[in-house]
Motif scaffolding. Structure first.
Motif, PDB file in Angstrom:
ATOM      1  N   PRO A 189      -3.382  -3.403   1.822  1.00 56.81           N
ATOM      2  CA  PRO A 189      -4.368  -2.453   2.452  1.00 56.81           C
ATOM      3  C   PRO A 189      -5.566  -1.843   1.365  1.00 56.81           C
ATOM      4  CG  PRO A 189      -2.144  -1.839   3.132  1.00 56.81           C
ATOM      5  CD  PRO A 189      -1.960  -3.190   1.996  1.00 56.81           C
ATOM      6  N   ASP A 213       1.952   5.712  15.209  1.00 59.05           N
ATOM      7  CA  ASP A 213       2.827   5.023  14.712  1.00 59.05           C
ATOM      8  C   ASP A 213       2.834   3.656  15.118  1.00 59.05           C
ATOM      9  OD1 ASP A 213       5.147   3.937  13.775  1.00 59.05           O
ATOM     10  OD2 ASP A 213       6.653   5.561  14.441  1.00 59.05           O
ATOM     11  N   SER A 224      -4.950  -6.671   6.742  1.00 56.79           N
ATOM     12  CA  SER A 224      -4.540  -5.862   5.402  1.00 56.79           C
ATOM     13  C   SER A 224      -3.056  -5.980   5.125  1.00 56.79           C
ATOM     14  CB  SER A 224      -4.456  -4.137   6.333  1.00 56.79           C
ATOM     15  OG  SER A 224      -5.762  -3.953   6.301  1.00 56.79           O
ATOM     16  N   GLU A 272      -4.613   5.048   8.843  1.00 52.19           N
ATOM     17  CA  GLU A 272      -4.830   4.723   7.540  1.00 52.19           C
ATOM     18  C   GLU A 272      -5.808   3.345   7.539  1.00 52.19           C
ATOM     19  OE1 GLU A 272      -1.261   4.597   4.987  1.00 52.19           O
ATOM     20  OE2 GLU A 272      -0.399   5.295   6.837  1.00 52.19           O
ATOM     21  N   GLN A 326      -9.414  -0.213  12.884  1.00 47.14           N
ATOM     22  CA  GLN A 326      -8.346  -0.132  13.439  1.00 47.14           C
ATOM     23  C   GLN A 326      -7.883  -1.294  14.831  1.00 47.14           C
ATOM     24  OE1 GLN A 326      -9.165   4.053  14.933  1.00 47.14           O
ATOM     25  NE2 GLN A 326      -7.641   4.875  13.531  1.00 47.14           N
ATOM     26  N   ILE A 344      -5.618  -4.942  10.827  1.00 49.91           N
ATOM     27  CA  ILE A 344      -4.316  -4.427  10.453  1.00 49.91           C
ATOM     28  C   ILE A 344      -3.498  -5.706   9.908  1.00 49.91           C
ATOM     29  CG2 ILE A 344      -2.015  -3.330  11.140  1.00 49.91           C
ATOM     30  CD1 ILE A 344      -3.791  -1.466  12.876  1.00 49.91           C
ATOM     31  N   TYR A 351       2.042  -5.808  10.647  1.00 46.58           N
ATOM     32  CA  TYR A 351       1.327  -4.785  10.161  1.00 46.58           C
ATOM     33  C   TYR A 351       2.244  -4.422   8.701  1.00 46.58           C
ATOM     34  CZ  TYR A 351       5.355  -2.123  12.157  1.00 46.58           C
ATOM     35  OH  TYR A 351       6.649  -1.857  12.543  1.00 46.58           O
ATOM     36  N   PRO A 352       1.387  -3.898   7.819  1.00 49.67           N
ATOM     37  CA  PRO A 352       1.961  -3.628   6.386  1.00 49.67           C
ATOM     38  C   PRO A 352       3.210  -2.605   6.494  1.00 49.67           C
ATOM     39  CG  PRO A 352      -0.247  -3.434   6.480  1.00 49.67           C
ATOM     40  CD  PRO A 352      -0.074  -3.138   7.779  1.00 49.67           C
ATOM     41  N   PRO A 353       4.315  -2.896   5.695  1.00 47.19           N
ATOM     42  CA  PRO A 353       4.276  -3.911   4.789  1.00 47.19           C
ATOM     43  C   PRO A 353       5.038  -5.058   5.670  1.00 47.19           C
ATOM     44  CG  PRO A 353       6.070  -2.534   4.535  1.00 47.19           C
ATOM     45  CD  PRO A 353       5.210  -1.913   5.564  1.00 47.19           C
ATOM     46  N   SER A 385       4.594   1.020  14.454  1.00 44.98           N
ATOM     47  CA  SER A 385       5.990   0.535  14.841  1.00 44.98           C
ATOM     48  C   SER A 385       6.175   0.630  16.431  1.00 44.98           C
ATOM     49  CB  SER A 385       7.166   1.043  14.178  1.00 44.98           C
ATOM     50  OG  SER A 385       7.412   2.462  14.570  1.00 44.98           O
ATOM     51  N   MET A 437       3.785   2.356   8.843  1.00 43.53           N
ATOM     52  CA  MET A 437       2.385   3.005   8.562  1.00 43.53           C
ATOM     53  C   MET A 437       1.445   3.412   9.840  1.00 43.53           C
ATOM     54  SD  MET A 437       0.919   0.128   5.734  1.00 43.53           S
ATOM     55  CE  MET A 437      -0.239   1.561   4.970  1.00 43.53           C
ATOM     56  N   LYS A 438       0.394   4.278   9.260  1.00 47.34           N
ATOM     57  CA  LYS A 438      -0.125   4.987  10.629  1.00 47.34           C
ATOM     58  C   LYS A 438      -1.497   4.415  10.847  1.00 47.34           C
ATOM     59  CE  LYS A 438       3.309   8.018  10.528  1.00 47.34           C
ATOM     60  NZ  LYS A 438       4.089   8.110  11.612  1.00 47.34           N
TER      61      LYS A 438
END
Length: 351
Positions: free
Chosen positions: A324, A228, A319, A5, A311, A316, A292-294, A230, A1-2
């Motif tokens: 989210p 990113d 979320s 978002e 952010q 996060i 972080y998701p998922p 990740s 995910m970014k």
């Protein structure tokens, strides 16, 4: 995910500058993941959502008075030193953040307290603001730490961001009632809402109390600078989970009882020591786990948390636990209903 978002806008007037008069009388938003229902309660109502033999998992870290105010040698320029971690007990070597950093060089001596009661020497530049310093102190380690405690100030969140001194009354409230193991530079904020009365009521109801230690660092306050998620790397934080805590959580889980994590630090700690889904093992070491998701949570059924900055790593993680879209709706509701955001703000229970 970014990262983009997880952006939202928070009106400045809902950021809590002071804690509520009574710890457990802040507001509590209850978010139901299954029905998507949102309730508005008080924090002391938390007891209605747990049953006998359910487990509250709390972080018993204690905030260290990590902020020292001093002067630079020769010039007398005012400096603030934020103690991050002790690197070597014998040589008094510490990782620190210095402000202002631009004029501090290797070899500079820094003086603290009346009659220069404490002296340190800068021995390394590690980052733009970070330094390694060696304290020059005659005495054993116990006396040294006692001197630090006497001269240091408890760093509150706005201090961490602005590096300024704040009122002692707030510093006293910036500590959970069950804080035991000193070493954090930031408090596990979700636990600040627990009053002695609420803790006693939970005990009478036979809700189990499982303690672990994760020493919260500055990483919680650092902005994420990659889109990113990740690629984001959390700062490592020291953590300890005992055999007794693991046995309590694993036993309750095996018998169908609910596990409620109090705060993002407690959640990160137990997720750092999952061995197989639904089971944790004792741990002594460091963790830089970023959730972080998922993400598949296999231990916690419930989570207590505060309202976190846009952010941020905390927002996060929450979320990931709530989902989210549901959390976004909950935050929109919180802003509309004037919930208080931040460390001294209101709380959320996700079930």
């Amino acid at each position: 995910m970014k990262l983009s978002e997880f952006k939202y806008s928070t009106p400045k007037d809902i950021i809590a500058e002071k804690p509520t008069k009574q710890r457990d009388e802040c507001r509590l938003m209850v978010v139901h993941r299954d029905t998507k229902e949102i309730e508005h309660r008080l924090f002391k109502d938390l007891i209605e959502y747990v049953d006998t033999d359910d487990v509250m998992v709390v972080n018993n870290t204690k905030v260290f008075p990590a902020m020292l105010y001093g002067e630079k040698e020769k010039t007398g320029a005012k400096i603030t030193v934020f103690l991050l971690r002790e690197l070597n007990e014998e040589t008094r070597l510490w990782d620190v953040v210095v402000d202002p950093a631009r004029k501090i060089r290797i070899g500079n001596k820094l003086y603290f307290g009346e009659n220069d009661a404490l002296v340190a020497e800068v021995i390394d530049n590690t980052t733009s603001r970070g330094r390694t310093i060696r304290f020059l102190f005659d005495g054993d380690h116990h006396d040294f730490i006692q001197t630090i405690r006497k001269m240091g100030h408890t760093p509150l969140p706005d201090e961490i961001l602005r590096l300024r001194e704040v009122e002692n009354a707030d510093a006293e409230r910036y500590q959970t009632l069950y804080a035991k193991n000193e070493g954090a530079v930031a408090a596990p904020a979700a636990g600040l809402h627990f009053s002695r009365e609420l803790i006693k009521r939970l005990e009478i109801k036979d809700v189990k109390w499982a303690e672990l230690t994760l020493h919260c660092g500055l990483g919680n306050f650092k902005s994420i600078d990659v889109e990113d998620l990740s690629k984001h790397r959390m700062d490592a934080e020291e953590m300890h989970i005992s055999d007794a805590t693991c046995e309590m959580i694993n036993g309750a889980k095996a018998n169908g009882h609910k596990i409620c994590c109090v705060g993002t630090t407690a959640m990160r700690a137990i997720e750092s020591c999952v061995t197989i889904p639904g089971k944790i093992s004792p741990y002594d070491g460091w963790t830089n786990k970023f959730i972080y998701p998922p993400y598949d949570f296999t231990i916690a059924d419930m989570m207590v948390t505060n309202f976190h900055p846009s952010q941020s790593s905390m927002f996060i993680m929450v979320s990931a636990f709530a989902g989210p879209l549901l959390l976004q709706r909950a935050y929109e509701t919180a802003i509309k209903e004037k919930y208080r955001f931040g460390t001294f703000g209101d709380a959320m229970l996700i079930i």
